[in-house]
Design an enzyme around this catalytic site. Structure first.
Site, PDB file in Angstrom:
ATOM      1  N   SER A  49       0.856  -1.185   0.000  1.00 20.14           N
ATOM      2  CA  SER A  49       0.000   0.000   0.000  1.00 20.14           C
ATOM      3  C   SER A  49       0.890   1.232   0.000  1.00 20.14           C
ATOM      4  O   SER A  49       2.019   1.184   0.516  1.00 20.14           O
ATOM      5  CB  SER A  49      -0.868   0.004   1.262  1.00 20.14           C
ATOM      6  OG  SER A  49      -1.475   1.269   1.436  1.00 20.14           O
TER       7      SER A  49
ATOM      8  N   TYR B 256      -1.312  -0.600  10.701  1.00 21.24           N
ATOM      9  CA  TYR B 256      -1.549  -0.951   9.295  1.00 21.24           C
ATOM     10  C   TYR B 256      -0.389  -0.458   8.421  1.00 21.24           C
ATOM     11  O   TYR B 256       0.163  -1.213   7.603  1.00 21.24           O
ATOM     12  CB  TYR B 256      -2.866  -0.357   8.803  1.00 21.24           C
ATOM     13  CG  TYR B 256      -3.104  -0.612   7.332  1.00 21.24           C
ATOM     14  CD1 TYR B 256      -3.330  -1.906   6.864  1.00 21.24           C
ATOM     15  CD2 TYR B 256      -3.069   0.427   6.395  1.00 21.24           C
ATOM     16  CE1 TYR B 256      -3.523  -2.158   5.502  1.00 21.24           C
ATOM     17  CE2 TYR B 256      -3.266   0.185   5.046  1.00 21.24           C
ATOM     18  CZ  TYR B 256      -3.487  -1.110   4.604  1.00 21.24           C
ATOM     19  OH  TYR B 256      -3.662  -1.356   3.260  1.00 21.24           O
TER      20      TYR B 256
HETATM   21  N1  LIG Z   1      -8.796  -0.432  -0.715  1.00 17.47           N
HETATM   22  C1  LIG Z   1      -7.757   0.368  -0.467  1.00 17.47           C
HETATM   23  O1  LIG Z   1      -7.917   1.596  -0.328  1.00 17.47           O
HETATM   24  C2  LIG Z   1      -6.373  -0.239  -0.399  1.00 17.47           C
HETATM   25  C3  LIG Z   1      -5.271   0.638  -0.537  1.00 17.47           C
HETATM   26  C4  LIG Z   1      -3.997   0.114  -0.502  1.00 17.47           C
HETATM   27  C5  LIG Z   1      -3.810  -1.242  -0.318  1.00 17.47           C
HETATM   28  N2  LIG Z   1      -4.898  -2.078  -0.178  1.00 17.47           N
HETATM   29  C6  LIG Z   1      -4.636  -3.500   0.047  1.00 17.47           C
HETATM   30  O2  LIG Z   1      -5.291  -4.240  -0.964  1.00 17.47           O
HETATM   31  C7  LIG Z   1      -5.533  -5.564  -0.490  1.00 17.47           C
HETATM   32  C8  LIG Z   1      -6.961  -5.968  -0.854  1.00 17.47           C
HETATM   33  O3  LIG Z   1      -7.865  -5.181  -0.122  1.00 17.47           O
HETATM   34  P1  LIG Z   1      -9.203  -4.587  -0.748  1.00 17.47           P
HETATM   35  O4  LIG Z   1      -9.050  -3.126  -0.805  1.00 17.47           O
HETATM   36  O5  LIG Z   1      -9.583  -5.315  -1.967  1.00 17.47           O
HETATM   37  O6  LIG Z   1     -10.211  -4.878   0.464  1.00 17.47           O
HETATM   38  P2  LIG Z   1     -11.409  -5.924   0.635  1.00 17.47           P
HETATM   39  O7  LIG Z   1     -12.420  -5.701  -0.430  1.00 17.47           O
HETATM   40  O8  LIG Z   1     -11.825  -5.782   2.051  1.00 17.47           O
HETATM   41  O9  LIG Z   1     -10.715  -7.337   0.395  1.00 17.47           O
HETATM   42  C9  LIG Z   1      -9.927  -7.968   1.377  1.00 17.47           C
HETATM   43  C10 LIG Z   1      -9.880  -9.443   1.069  1.00 17.47           C
HETATM   44  O10 LIG Z   1      -9.064 -10.103   2.070  1.00 17.47           O
HETATM   45  C11 LIG Z   1      -9.747 -11.276   2.485  1.00 17.47           C
HETATM   46  N3  LIG Z   1      -9.366 -11.662   3.841  1.00 17.47           N
HETATM   47  C12 LIG Z   1      -9.434 -10.890   4.961  1.00 17.47           C
HETATM   48  N4  LIG Z   1      -9.040 -11.603   6.030  1.00 17.47           N
HETATM   49  C13 LIG Z   1      -8.724 -12.837   5.584  1.00 17.47           C
HETATM   50  C14 LIG Z   1      -8.257 -14.029   6.212  1.00 17.47           C
HETATM   51  N5  LIG Z   1      -8.018 -14.080   7.535  1.00 17.47           N
HETATM   52  N6  LIG Z   1      -8.041 -15.132   5.454  1.00 17.47           N
HETATM   53  C15 LIG Z   1      -8.283 -15.088   4.117  1.00 17.47           C
HETATM   54  N7  LIG Z   1      -8.704 -13.994   3.461  1.00 17.47           N
HETATM   55  C16 LIG Z   1      -8.931 -12.882   4.198  1.00 17.47           C
HETATM   56  C17 LIG Z   1     -11.220 -10.891   2.400  1.00 17.47           C
HETATM   57  O11 LIG Z   1     -12.021 -12.050   2.241  1.00 17.47           O
HETATM   58  P3  LIG Z   1     -12.895 -12.769   3.388  1.00 17.47           P
HETATM   59  O12 LIG Z   1     -13.442 -11.692   4.278  1.00 17.47           O
HETATM   60  O13 LIG Z   1     -13.924 -13.501   2.600  1.00 17.47           O
HETATM   61  O14 LIG Z   1     -11.938 -13.682   4.081  1.00 17.47           O
HETATM   62  C18 LIG Z   1     -11.249 -10.097   1.110  1.00 17.47           C
HETATM   63  O15 LIG Z   1     -11.379 -10.954  -0.003  1.00 17.47           O
HETATM   64  C19 LIG Z   1      -5.235  -5.543   1.003  1.00 17.47           C
HETATM   65  O16 LIG Z   1      -3.976  -6.128   1.239  1.00 17.47           O
HETATM   66  C20 LIG Z   1      -5.207  -4.064   1.347  1.00 17.47           C
HETATM   67  O17 LIG Z   1      -4.367  -3.782   2.440  1.00 17.47           O
HETATM   68  C21 LIG Z   1      -6.166  -1.596  -0.222  1.00 17.47           C
END
Ligand SMILES: NC(=O)c1ccc[n+]([C@@H]2O[C@H](COP(=O)([O-])OP(=O)(O)OC[C@H]3O[C@@H](n4cnc5c(N)ncnc54)[C@H](OP(=O)(O)O)[C@@H]3O)[C@@H](O)[C@H]2O)c1
Length: 257
Positions: free
Chosen positions: A137, A150
């Site tokens: 991130s 985080y």
């Molecule tokens: N959105 C942003 O603004 C942003 C910015 C920078 C970086 N990121 C990074 O991008 C990545 C994806 O996040 P996103 O934005 O797409 O958010 P999201 O829609 O909340 O997706 C997160 C995913 O992680 C899975 N997950 C969470 N806990 C888990 C566990 N214990 N075991 C297996 N799977 C798990 C969730 O699935 P389940 O709940 O079904 O397990 C979900 O599929 C993350 O690493 C986040 O830090 C996001």
């Protein structure tokens, strides 16, 4: 010809879901991993409907449980791509975050990602090639008050990915770091940052736009990619000035009102 296999963690929503759709379109078979099995099953059905030649298997797994990495490798020993995308954050004063949340965050964003990377990298080296894409991130580029743990987990992702990438030079295995900025996914709600997301909605990228960049990165093997021009500029600026100044700016953005 055998189709390449990609494992995507966190495929039940957001960036992981969007990237799984793109990998399916690009000719990969898939192993879709997350805890919410119904969402994975729905996604698998959609991918197969759109691309009947694709095999899209579902593995409902909490990546923070014992032996998760080995279980995943046992299900996908021939994977040529692993996307370590599962992760979550929490916004607020560090002392006010309820017990257990940080342990879970470090277990997923740091420990599980490390274990998965090393477990798959060993196998990929034996097999003579592979790509591991770790989703960090822009939060990892500087310390962020009110997102302290985080941001630190994402600084780890960057440092670990860059170091391992160097170690694996010449072994056929690429370790890539993708650094998205604010992206429209389930992340903000889980992080308790909906108000912040609403206020800054105009700078949020779509999950699909981030997934498109991830696809390019997998294709080209570019070691480090910040998603989006604005985020790239901000990430560069945060590295150029004094670290304390970057921290002050970040604090002003994330301070709860
Ligand atoms: N959105 C942003 O603004 C942003 C910015 C920078 C970086 N990121 C990074 O991008 C990545 C994806 O996040 P996103 O934005 O797409 O958010 P999201 O829609 O909340 O997706 C997160 C995913 O992680 C899975 N997950 C969470 N806990 C888990 C566990 N214990 N075991 C297996 N799977 C798990 C969730 O699935 P389940 O709940 O079904 O397990 C979900 O599929 C993350 O690493 C986040 O830090 C996001």
């Amino acid at each position: 010809m055998q189709r390449p296999l990609a494992v995507v963690t966190g495929a039940s929503s957001g960036i992981g879901e969007a990237l799984a759709l793109r990998l399916g379109s690009a000719g990969y078979d898939l192993l879709l991993v997350a805890r919410r099995e119904a969402l994975l099953t729905e996604l698998s059905a959609r991918i197969v409907r759109e691309h009947p030649e694709v095999r899209a298997d579902v593995f409902a797994l909490d990546l923070c449980t014992d032996d998760a990495a080995q279980k995943l490798l046992d299900r996908a020993p021939t994977a040529s791509v692993l996307v370590n995308n599962a992760g979550f954050g929490k916004v607020g004063e560090a002392l006010s975050i309820e017990n257990g949340v940080y342990e879970q965050m470090i277990a997923l964003n740091v420990a599980a990602l490390t274990q998965l990377t090393l477990t798959f990298a060993r196998r990929m080296v034996e097999r003579g090639g592979g790509t591991i894409l770790n989703v960090g991130s822009t939060s990892g580029f500087q310390p962020i008050p009110f997102q302290a743990v985080y941001a630190a987990t994402k600084a780890y992702v960057m440092s670990f990915s860059e170091a391992l990438s160097y170690e694996l030079r010449g072994k056929g295995v690429s370790v890539l770091g993708l650094y998205p900025g604010p992206t429209k996914t389930g992340f903000s709600e889980i992080a308790g940052a909906q108000e912040h997301a609403k206020k800054h909605a105009r700078v949020f990228m779509s999950a699909d736009a981030v997934a498109a960049l991830a696809m390019d990165q997998i294709k080209t093997g570019k070691e480090s990619v910040v998603a989006g021009k604005l985020n790239a500029v901000a990430a560069t600026l945060s590295q150029l000035g004094p670290r304390k100044a970057a921290r002050r700016v970040a604090a002003a953005i994330f301070k709860p009102r």
